[in-house]
Design an enzyme around this catalytic site. Structure first.
Site, PDB file in Angstrom:
ATOM      1  N   GLU A   1      -9.558  -5.152   4.437  1.00  0.00           N
ATOM      2  CA  GLU A   1      -9.494  -3.912   3.533  1.00  0.00           C
ATOM      3  C   GLU A   1      -8.303  -4.099   2.722  1.00  0.00           C
ATOM      4  OE1 GLU A   1     -11.133  -0.456   2.625  1.00  0.00           O
ATOM      5  OE2 GLU A   1     -11.484  -1.715   4.134  1.00  0.00           O
TER       6      GLU A   1
ATOM      7  N   GLU B   1       0.801  -1.258   0.064  1.00  0.00           N
ATOM      8  CA  GLU B   1      -0.054   0.011  -0.139  1.00  0.00           C
ATOM      9  C   GLU B   1       0.808   1.482  -0.014  1.00  0.00           C
ATOM     10  OE1 GLU B   1      -2.463  -2.742   2.563  1.00  0.00           O
ATOM     11  OE2 GLU B   1      -0.512  -2.531   2.218  1.00  0.00           O
TER      12      GLU B   1
ATOM     13  N   ASP C   1      -5.942  -8.023   6.141  1.00  0.00           N
ATOM     14  CA  ASP C   1      -7.420  -7.863   6.484  1.00  0.00           C
ATOM     15  C   ASP C   1      -8.143  -7.704   5.574  1.00  0.00           C
ATOM     16  OD1 ASP C   1      -6.902  -5.302   5.884  1.00  0.00           O
ATOM     17  OD2 ASP C   1      -7.348  -4.394   7.822  1.00  0.00           O
TER      18      ASP C   1
ATOM     19  N   TYR D   1       0.921  -6.139  12.916  1.00  0.00           N
ATOM     20  CA  TYR D   1      -0.096  -5.232  12.178  1.00  0.00           C
ATOM     21  C   TYR D   1      -1.090  -4.628  13.417  1.00  0.00           C
ATOM     22  CZ  TYR D   1      -3.765  -4.083   8.788  1.00  0.00           C
ATOM     23  OH  TYR D   1      -4.519  -3.546   8.028  1.00  0.00           O
TER      24      TYR D   1
ATOM     25  N   ARG E   1      -4.437  -3.301  13.026  1.00  0.00           N
ATOM     26  CA  ARG E   1      -5.929  -3.471  12.789  1.00  0.00           C
ATOM     27  C   ARG E   1      -6.138  -4.961  13.237  1.00  0.00           C
ATOM     28  NH1 ARG E   1      -4.635   0.170   8.514  1.00  0.00           N
ATOM     29  NH2 ARG E   1      -5.404   2.035   9.108  1.00  0.00           N
TER      30      ARG E   1
ATOM     31  N   HIS F   1      -6.630 -11.471  13.734  1.00  0.00           N
ATOM     32  CA  HIS F   1      -5.209 -11.657  13.672  1.00  0.00           C
ATOM     33  C   HIS F   1      -4.427 -11.686  15.018  1.00  0.00           C
ATOM     34  CE1 HIS F   1      -6.050 -10.993   9.434  1.00  0.00           C
ATOM     35  NE2 HIS F   1      -6.206  -9.708   9.845  1.00  0.00           N
TER      36      HIS F   1
ATOM     37  N   ASP G   1      -2.164  -5.383   3.369  1.00  0.00           N
ATOM     38  CA  ASP G   1      -2.241  -5.652   4.775  1.00  0.00           C
ATOM     39  C   ASP G   1      -3.349  -7.041   4.809  1.00  0.00           C
ATOM     40  OD1 ASP G   1      -1.050  -3.750   5.547  1.00  0.00           O
ATOM     41  OD2 ASP G   1      -2.577  -2.312   5.706  1.00  0.00           O
TER      42      ASP G   1
END
Length: 867
Positions: free
Chosen positions: A84, A7, A82, A294, A296, A341, A80
């Site tokens: 998103e 990203e 997740d 990570y 989130r 996670h 990432d």
């Protein structure tokens, strides 16, 4: 050869260090596609078909990836781990479809930490994009779009001044508004307690609370008045006291689990006053630099190797006594697998905070917090001894109790203790007290108390409440809270969230006409359905169809609503807030000016709402919808601050356009007494008589101009604070300077205005200084006419709208400077004019996302620093 896409450039830079020359690492700069901000982007008539569009600013990044794929055979999507991140990978795959010709391989890899071991292991285990996760994203995005583009126009038409309504943001706003209404409806209840300072025969003092009076155990409200408290004091004073029992019990406290997203945001708010957005921004930088896992996540479990590394670090740093016999295992509470996670933890347990050279203060504080919480989570329990001492009179009519605790072994408390949202105090340590010994009375004190209303939400307690209700997910908490503040539905004051009038009106409207869709259970159930989609257990289009069927019908029912009807409904709903009981018992809806008109909610031409008299236009009384409370709002009749030298009352009042101060009262001869609006940044609760007189005496005479003798004045105008000489106005940077500026400073400001010409002002002051550029020179964040920007020498780079100036980091600033420097190069000839030159203009693979050097020296150095 393979192209790896992540990203952000910071993440790309870190990963690039771990991969060899066979890989080209590029950044997508977040999402590359989104639904166009227009009606019809989700086609409800054709199975919810979604029309995607590559964002203008993303086209160059997609082109760069496509160029790299012309010579490389594999695309590795490493966004990432997740929902998103999965969606970004899917969007990239779709946007690059024309470049992924036959023979090109596409794979997806994920890693929970950006370390060499994690990245290398991920590359060995590629997979395909997870379809259920993508479908969960599509469902969420479609729902948010449908609510926003269907409900927002209803708000604009039926409730002038309202901006928009979001699916989850509206529910979050309702929480804040309802808490404020609870506070306003609260009525304090008085009660008293009695505290005694007692002493042992050895002269050691301790504190005890009265718990028994008249032979009966006291409840909270059993001493309701000062008179009753004085009787209780006399009852204690007139009796001898002795220790009737001493009871000591061992106790233990176990450490807290490691952080997940919500608990990290809560603790950062409690300990540092850090907002959710700032917290996640700092955590993002730590993750991209490879310092933490990570950020989130709603998981609290820790990888076995990390647990063992933490135990080794504890033993090395604090000794074997602080390591429990067996590792501590924490069970995940999250039911939705897509977000579950590993916990947020340091990637290297022995990397103590003092060993990392972190430039940004927020990153330093947050890493210190994460490291301590993680290490503490694997430490031994704290061992305590809790002691309860009862003291009584011989006749049993009076009894007191003292409590305390002693930490026998600090365990995890040596490293970390969690903050609190309440004001509870820890029990103090007691001296040695023996059963049967007399208790000497040193001081007996009655204490008055009042019950307290529920506290306003902080960002920490709001996230906690949303988590309890099942509203939102780790990746959405920060954006939800930021959005309702950006829309000016909520303001933050002293770290507390207070609803604005707009927020109250929107909540009142939605609660009355779309109640189902702001219900907590409905929103939580919908989140659960999205989790089922991500687990592959539910069809996302069925979720959309069921929602849209009922929601579109509810919207259709509002089509014939008149604005007057809506205002009547909201006026009735908010009546306890709009028209609170008057101290004199009079009708709170009677106009205080004409004495006969009824007050009612009205809309302004410029948008928004206010309270006005029903006798308009004969009576022009108006006020904002907010009235007296403890947040600084003003009652309809104003607040008397005092009197000036002539005895004229000075009052603080609420007007249609905001709070103001006024001298005297309106009369037939003088219908408009002197008044002055409060400058931006001055809250009503900060205004006293002295500050009110300062405002009413503006403009302030500084003195006579040394050249022509004309008056030089300072004042506050439509465009802010200023200095004036004849027809020349020069802006001042701060309101406070209006009241202190002298002639020398005024001449300097006026001279600067003259030298710069019309429209010039005093030199702007930096919002924030970020530090030194690697090539020398200070990098600053400056206020600009069209928004804040980063300044380094001759390079000025505008800040993206989604970045707060105060939250900008040095790394982000360097990236902006480098990107700006690349744009200052001499434009190349258009490809259309010379088709064969296209191939020559292709950037080399290794330089795809690096900015092109500008010819200006500052731009060249910026490029070099970015590389």
């Amino acid at each position: 050869m393979a192209v790896v896409v992540v990203e952000s450039p910071a993440k790309a830079k870190t990963i690039n260090k771990y991969l060899g020359s066979d890989y080209t690492v590029l950044a997508s700069y977040g999402h590359v596609r989104d639904l166009p901000a227009k009606d019809g982007s989700v086609d409800t008539e054709h199975d919810f078909d979604m029309k995607w569009e590559v964002a203008t600013e993303s086209k160059k990044h997609v082109r760069a990836i496509a160029e790299a794929l012309k010579t490389d055979d594999e695309l590795i999507l490493a966004t990432d781990p997740d929902r998103e991140g999965e969606a970004i990978s899917w969007h990239l795959q779709e946007a690059l479809a024309s470049s992924l010709k036959k023979g090109k391989k596409v794979s997806r890899v994920t890693f929970n930490a950006i370390t060499k071991a994690a990245v290398t292991e991920a590359m060995k285990n590629p997979r395909q994009v997870d379809t259920p996760l993508v479908e969960a994203y599509l469902a969420r995005r479609a729902l948010d779009y449908l609510v926003g583009f269907t409900l927002s126009p209803v708000l604009w038409r039926k409730l002038p001044g309202a901006k928009s309504a979001g699916r989850v943001q509206s529910v979050c706003l309702r929480l804040i508004v309802e808490r404020e209404m609870e506070i306003e409806a609260f009525r304090a209840r008085e009660y008293w307690s009695v505290t005694a300072i007692l002493a042992t025969p050895r002269g050691q003092e301790y504190e005890a609370k009265l718990t028994i009076l008249g032979g009966k155990k006291l409840d909270k409200f059993d001493i309701p008045t000062a008179e009753a408290a004085e009787i209780a004091v006399q009852a204690v004073t007139s009796r001898t006291l002795a220790v009737s029992s001493v009871e000591s019990k061992p106790a233990s406290r176990n450490p807290y689990p490691p952080f997940m997203t919500s608990t990290l945001q809560q603790e950062a708010s409690r300990k540092f006053g850090m907002g959710a957005k700032a917290c996640m921004s700092a955590a993002q930088r730590l993750y991209e630099a490879g310092h933490i896992t990570y950020m989130r996540t709603d998981g609290i479990d820790m990888a076995p190797e990390a647990v063992m590394a933490a135990r080794d670090a504890i033993k090395d740093r604090f000794g074997a006594a602080y390591v429990p016999d067996s590792p501590r295992m924490y069970k995940n509470k999250a039911k939705n697998a897509q977000e579950a996670h590993e916990c947020i933890r340091p990637t290297e347990m022995k990397a103590a905070p003092e060993t990392l050279r972190l430039v940004e203060a927020d990153q330093r504080k947050l890493y210190d917090l994460i490291w301590k919480r993680t290490i503490a989570s694997q430490m031994a329990a704290a061992r305590l001894e809790r002691t309860t001492v009862d003291i009584a009179s011989p006749d049993g009519q009076v009894g007191l109790r003292a409590t305390g605790q002693v930490v026998m072994f600090d365990g995890f408390l040596k490293v970390y203790d969690e903050g609190r949202d309440d004001d509870a105090e820890d029990e103090g340590r007691l001296p040695q007290i023996m059963q049967g010994e007399p208790a000497e009375k040193r001081k007996i004190t009655p204490d008055q108390h009042f019950t307290q209303p529920p506290a306003r939400y902080t960002e920490a307690t709001l996230v906690k409440r949303m988590e309890e209700l099942g509203i939102g997910r780790p990746s959405t908490y920060a954006s939800i809270i930021t959005t309702i503040q950006d829309r000016e539905y909520v303001r933050k004051d002293k770290n507390r969230l207070i609803p604005e009038d707009k927020g109250r009106l929107v909540t009142a409207f939605l609660t009355n006409y779309f109640r189902k869709y702001v219900e907590y259970d409905f929103t939580a159930d919908l989140e659960g359905q999205l989790d089922d989609v991500s687990a592959g257990e539910r069809d996302y289009k069925e979720v959309l169809a069921r929602f849209w069927r009922d929601f579109s019908a509810a919207v259709a029912e509002t089509a014939d609503l008149r604005i007057g009807e809506v205002l009547d409904k909201i006026d009735e709903f908010l009546a306890p807030h709009l028209y609170p009981a008057r101290a004199d018992g009079g009708d709170p809806r009677i106009c205080p000016t004409c004495g006969s008109g009824r007050l009612h909610l009205k809309t302004a031409r410029s948008g928004g709402a206010f309270i006005g008299c029903g006798n308009y236009p004969d009576c022009r009384y108006t006020r904002p919808i907010s009235v007296g409370d403890d947040s600084g709002a003003i009652s309809p009749d104003g607040k008397i601050l005092g009197q000036d030298e002539d005895g004229t009352p000075i009052s603080l009042r609420a007007g249609r356009f905001g709070p103001y101060v006024q001298k005297g009262e309106a009369t037939t001869e003088a219908p408009k007494p002197p008044r002055a609006s409060l400058p931006k940044g001055w809250s009503p609760d900060s205004i006293d008589l002295e500050r009110a007189l300062l405002l009413l005496n503006l403009p302030r005479l500084i003195g006579a101009h040394p050249e022509d003798g004309a008056p030089v004045e300072a004042g506050i105008g439509r465009f802010g604070p200023f200095v004036k000489h004849n027809t020349t106005y020069a802006n001042l940077p701060e309101v406070e300077e209006v009241f202190t500026i002298g002639m020398n400073r005024a001449m300097e400001v006026l001279a600067l205005k003259a030298s710069r010409g019309r429209g010039a002002s005093a030199p702007a002051q930096p919002i924030k200084e970020l530090g030194q550029h690697p090539d020398g020179g200070v990098i600053s964040v400056m206020p600009g006419r069209y928004g804040p920007y980063v300044k380094w020498e001759k390079v000025n780079a505008t800040l993206p709208k989604d970045i707060e100036p105060e939250a900008l980091t040095l790394d982000e600033a360097l990236a902006l400077i480098a990107e700006k420097a690349g744009k200052t190069k001499k434009p190349a000839k258009k490809a259309a004019a010379k088709p064969k030159a296209a191939a020559a203009e292709k950037p080399a693979k290794a330089k795809v996302e690096k900015p092109v050097a500008a010819k200006k020296p500052a731009a060249k150095r910026a490029k070099k620093a970015a590389e």
